[in-house]
Design a protein around this motif. Sequence first.
Motif, mmCIF file in Angstrom:
data_model
loop_
_atom_site.group_PDB
_atom_site.id
_atom_site.type_symbol
_atom_site.label_atom_id
_atom_site.label_comp_id
_atom_site.label_asym_id
_atom_site.label_seq_id
_atom_site.Cartn_x
_atom_site.Cartn_y
_atom_site.Cartn_z
ATOM 1 N N ASP A 169 48.369 42.954 28.891
ATOM 2 C CA ASP A 169 47.489 41.806 29.086
ATOM 3 C C ASP A 169 46.827 41.833 30.456
ATOM 4 O O ASP A 169 45.761 41.246 30.657
ATOM 5 N N GLY A 170 47.465 42.509 31.400
ATOM 6 C CA GLY A 170 46.886 42.605 32.736
ATOM 7 C C GLY A 170 45.626 43.445 32.777
ATOM 8 O O GLY A 170 44.864 43.378 33.760
ATOM 9 N N LEU A 171 45.370 44.244 31.719
ATOM 10 C CA LEU A 171 44.155 45.062 31.679
ATOM 11 C C LEU A 171 42.928 44.265 31.252
ATOM 12 O O LEU A 171 41.793 44.715 31.460
ATOM 13 N N LEU A 172 43.135 43.109 30.635
ATOM 14 C CA LEU A 172 42.015 42.340 30.108
ATOM 15 C C LEU A 172 41.018 41.920 31.191
ATOM 16 O O LEU A 172 39.806 42.020 30.973
ATOM 17 N N PRO A 173 41.465 41.416 32.371
ATOM 18 C CA PRO A 173 40.464 41.068 33.393
ATOM 19 C C PRO A 173 39.606 42.254 33.827
ATOM 20 O O PRO A 173 38.410 42.092 34.102
ATOM 21 N N ALA A 174 40.211 43.460 33.862
ATOM 22 C CA ALA A 174 39.455 44.640 34.292
ATOM 23 C C ALA A 174 38.367 44.999 33.290
ATOM 24 O O ALA A 174 37.204 45.211 33.659
ATOM 25 N N VAL A 175 38.718 45.048 31.993
ATOM 26 C CA VAL A 175 37.714 45.415 30.994
ATOM 27 C C VAL A 175 36.673 44.311 30.849
ATOM 28 O O VAL A 175 35.494 44.584 30.576
ATOM 29 N N THR A 176 37.077 43.051 31.049
ATOM 30 C CA THR A 176 36.115 41.952 30.991
ATOM 31 C C THR A 176 35.124 42.039 32.144
ATOM 32 O O THR A 176 33.937 41.738 31.985
ATOM 33 N N PHE A 177 35.601 42.480 33.300
ATOM 34 C CA PHE A 177 34.705 42.647 34.450
ATOM 35 C C PHE A 177 33.618 43.673 34.150
ATOM 36 O O PHE A 177 32.440 43.443 34.431
ATOM 37 N N PHE A 178 33.995 44.805 33.569
ATOM 38 C CA PHE A 178 33.010 45.835 33.261
ATOM 39 C C PHE A 178 31.977 45.339 32.248
ATOM 40 O O PHE A 178 30.804 45.711 32.320
ATOM 41 N N GLN A 179 32.414 44.510 31.306
ATOM 42 C CA GLN A 179 31.481 43.990 30.313
ATOM 43 C C GLN A 179 30.480 43.032 30.941
ATOM 44 O O GLN A 179 29.343 42.936 30.473
#
Length: 329
Positions: free
Chosen positions: A134-144
């Motif tokens: 779940d900690g990866l979600l902010p990172a991938v959301t940032f790229f989007q």
Amino acid sequence: MRTLLRRLGFYLLAGFAAVTLNFFLARLLPGSALQNALAKLRGANLDPDAIRALEAQYGTGADHSLLSQYLTYLSGLLHGDLGLSTSQSAPVTSILGDTLPWTLGLVGTATALAFVVGTLAGIVVGWKRNGLLDGLLPAVTFFQSVPYFILAFLVMMTLGYFGGLFPYQNGYDTGRHAHLTPGWNGPFVTSVIEHGTLPALTVVLASLAGWVIGMRNMMITTMDEDYVLVAAAKGLPQWRVAAVAARNAILPTISNFALSISLVVTGSLVTEIVFTYPGVGWQIYQAILTGDYPLLQGILLVVVLTVLAVNLLADLAYVALDPRARKEA
């Protein structure tokens, strides 16, 4: 069958509207194909017969009303004729034949990779909710959230210009010492893959979050359904229970695929411009700079029709996977 025919009729109507808008919007722009062709020939002494020949070639002039041009345009489309490029003095179809495979390869590979990785990651994150992933979600959301051209520039500068890990210009090595022969041979294919890595990575990073978050949310919802709880209560292995939930959770993802493919295509076109990738996006950029309206018109039409075709295939896939949709069809 009624549902399928209704959807097919909708896409046919949308395609006809795209063809019509593509014709009239190009003629609302300043200038014309004939004026651009004459601008390239300034200084040349053209007699009236030569000008009339150019008018006939580009379908303009006093003898060609707007309706006549439109009917000629439709007739040309039915015969696979998209017009003549004013900047390259070549048929638009031949230019697209050279550049479209580059874009299809980039978009197809990047979209498939983002879809598969994002969907599988969404299944895992939804199944193991509140876990480390779940900690990866902010990172991938940032790229989007980053615009395509900025993300492409960041990827180019970090991994290409400064990092030197991958080449960041052109579709393959065009240096004097490359000695590559275009075709299905090892050195050329390797060079194409190396040059396409950063553009493809940009498209994947920009679209990955949508697949991950969408699949995660659907998995969380599906996990509370009665049939999933019954499967778990029967003592099935966890991977079997997750597979049962994922099969039903993936259906809305296919619908989202149809909705997001247009964003992926337009984003990839911008990415091609940043990386000077020899695809359709780079040709659009060149057509805008040179005022090549026939080329611009032909490319935009092909892009719109391609997006419609992909959406139609996604709808058909949804009907094939969902028994309820098959019953309605």
